[in-house]
Design a protein around this motif. Sequence first.
Motif, short mmCIF file in Angstrom:
data_model
loop_
_atom_site.label_atom_id
_atom_site.label_comp_id
_atom_site.label_asym_id
_atom_site.label_seq_id
_atom_site.Cartn_x
_atom_site.Cartn_y
_atom_site.Cartn_z
N LEU A 1 0.85 -1.21 -0.09
CA LEU A 1 0.19 -0.07 0.18
C LEU A 1 1.05 1.35 0.20
N HIS A 2 2.14 1.23 0.33
CA HIS A 2 2.88 2.45 0.70
C HIS A 2 4.32 2.02 0.59
N GLY A 3 5.27 2.74 0.15
CA GLY A 3 6.68 2.54 0.39
C GLY A 3 7.23 2.04 -0.79
N LYS A 4 8.80 2.03 -0.77
CA LYS A 4 9.71 1.59 -1.78
C LYS A 4 9.46 0.05 -1.86
N ALA A 5 10.25 -0.37 -2.97
CA ALA A 5 10.17 -1.85 -2.92
C ALA A 5 10.78 -2.55 -2.00
N LEU A 6 10.52 -3.72 -1.86
CA LEU A 6 11.03 -4.63 -0.79
C LEU A 6 12.37 -4.96 -1.19
N SER A 7 13.61 -5.11 -0.29
CA SER A 7 14.59 -5.67 -0.67
C SER A 7 14.72 -7.10 -0.36
N TYR A 8 15.98 -7.78 -0.69
CA TYR A 8 15.91 -9.26 -0.19
C TYR A 8 16.01 -9.35 1.14
N ASN A 9 16.76 -8.48 2.36
CA ASN A 9 16.70 -8.87 3.50
C ASN A 9 15.22 -8.46 4.07
N ASN A 10 14.44 -7.62 3.66
CA ASN A 10 13.32 -7.40 3.86
C ASN A 10 12.40 -8.62 3.58
N ILE A 11 12.49 -9.17 2.34
CA ILE A 11 11.72 -10.43 2.23
C ILE A 11 11.80 -11.42 3.14
N GLN A 12 13.21 -11.72 3.40
CA GLN A 12 13.42 -12.64 4.47
C GLN A 12 13.00 -12.43 5.71
N ASP A 13 12.90 -11.30 6.33
CA ASP A 13 12.72 -10.74 7.48
C ASP A 13 11.07 -11.04 7.62
N ALA A 14 10.56 -10.43 6.49
CA ALA A 14 8.94 -10.45 6.61
C ALA A 14 8.40 -11.81 6.48
N ASP A 15 9.22 -12.67 5.83
CA ASP A 15 8.54 -14.18 5.66
C ASP A 15 8.64 -14.81 7.09
#
Length: 510
Positions: A240-254
């Motif tokens: 809904l908001h913000g810049k694209a997810l990074s590799y580390n963002n995806i790992q942490d979010a998962d």
Amino acid sequence: MRKRALISVSDKTGLVPFAEGLVKLGYELISTGGTLRTLQEAGLPAIQVADVTGFPEILDGRVKTLHPMIHGGLLAKQDDDNHMAQLDEAGIAPFNLVCVNLYPFKETLKNEDATTAEMIEQIDIGGPSMLRAAAKNYASLTVVVDPSDYEDVLNDLAKDTNDLQARQRLAAKVFTHTAHYDALIAQYFNDQIGNVYPNTYTVTYEKSSKLRYGENPHQEAAFYQAPLAPAHSLAQAEQLHGKALSYNNIQDADAALGMLREFDAPAAVAVKHMNPCGIGCGDDILAAYEKAYASDPVSIFGGIVALNREVTPALAEKLSDIFLEIVIAPDFSEGALATLTQKQNIRLLKLAGVTDRRPVHKLTSVTGGVLIQDADDQPFDRAKAVCVTDRQPTEQEWSDLLFAWKAVKHVKSNAILLAKDGQTIGVGAGQMNRVGAAKIALEQAGDQAKGCVMGSDAFFPMPDTVETAAKHGVTAIIQPGGSKRDQDSIDVCNQYGIAMIHTGMRHFKH
């Protein structure tokens, strides 16, 4: 000799303009079924395949292009005099372009009500055969499987720049496409017969996004998602908001989503480097977040927060007080969005299926291979747990022990987690020895350790961890048990009046 194009597509996106472009370039169009009708309704001079083969479609269309008059024209090496002489003798004309895409097997698979018979009829036979034949013979002809390539192909043909390299690129795309298609079919059949770990494990993923970099800026990376990603997958989230997810963002979010799925009550999870820095459960989502935040107000800075209830305006005010990389929730109220979108660098992800618990397999790459296992998602059965000490846990301790057991399984091993009143108060993660993990968790908890419970992902090989816990006022411990020296730890618990539960289940996380 006039150039010939064989066209047979299920996805008719951009079909008519592409065919019109081919006609303008002097191509004769040969087609089948619905594609033929579409071309003819557009006023294009298309010839049906049956007129080329001299044989009608049979078996409800299952057999129409599987014929030497078609495949001879696809597979002949057009720079080979012997091949061309054989075509001439058989009265077969070669093709110069093939445009094919396949029956919608994946789309049908998404329909949970689709019958086996319906799925079988979506297994394309003639389409892959034509594609593979044409792609194998890319030196002699052009093959197109993706509608997004239509414009570029027409431009290359018009400018006579459709060279060998361009055709090879298109051929590679074909083999990638058919491999993806066949992998889905293989997965479907293995699921039908319950073949969970076949001798050849064939999986396929679709590119979701090119990432700016991987774990570090010098590493390239991309995010691929499963074609039928489950509802709780990060791939299903709406940003809904913000810049694209990074590799580390995806790992942490998962990792955060995996932790969140453990809890039915309103829960908040704060994650840093794939470990929880705070987990809280409360009567409402604001209370849950406040517990998660209080667990470790330092580490949560720059972390990820996942929530299993809608973000309210009051919660949004709290979330906006600190820098967070990502907030994930099943929804955001209008007022919450108004508050949080004022922060430019926060990413807001809406994921309706955060609490979905359908089982999945976990894949971990190693050099030259991959490890595959069931997810560590077996529910804990309190009835099978054994109290091995003289003192039984109180009901309040039981509540905290269950909370700690759910949480510690998501901490990197060796893992020790302290909990009190539905809140983590100390986390010791990824240590080379268990007592070291305990000391970190106890130091973080400080005075709060008195009266808390401890969860350990694996057994205590020596009693030193229990002795350390006792000195800090821990009153109950939950752990798998199974050490040759279990009795030493039990004796220490009895000495200090600590209740200890053995679960019989380990939760290593590497």
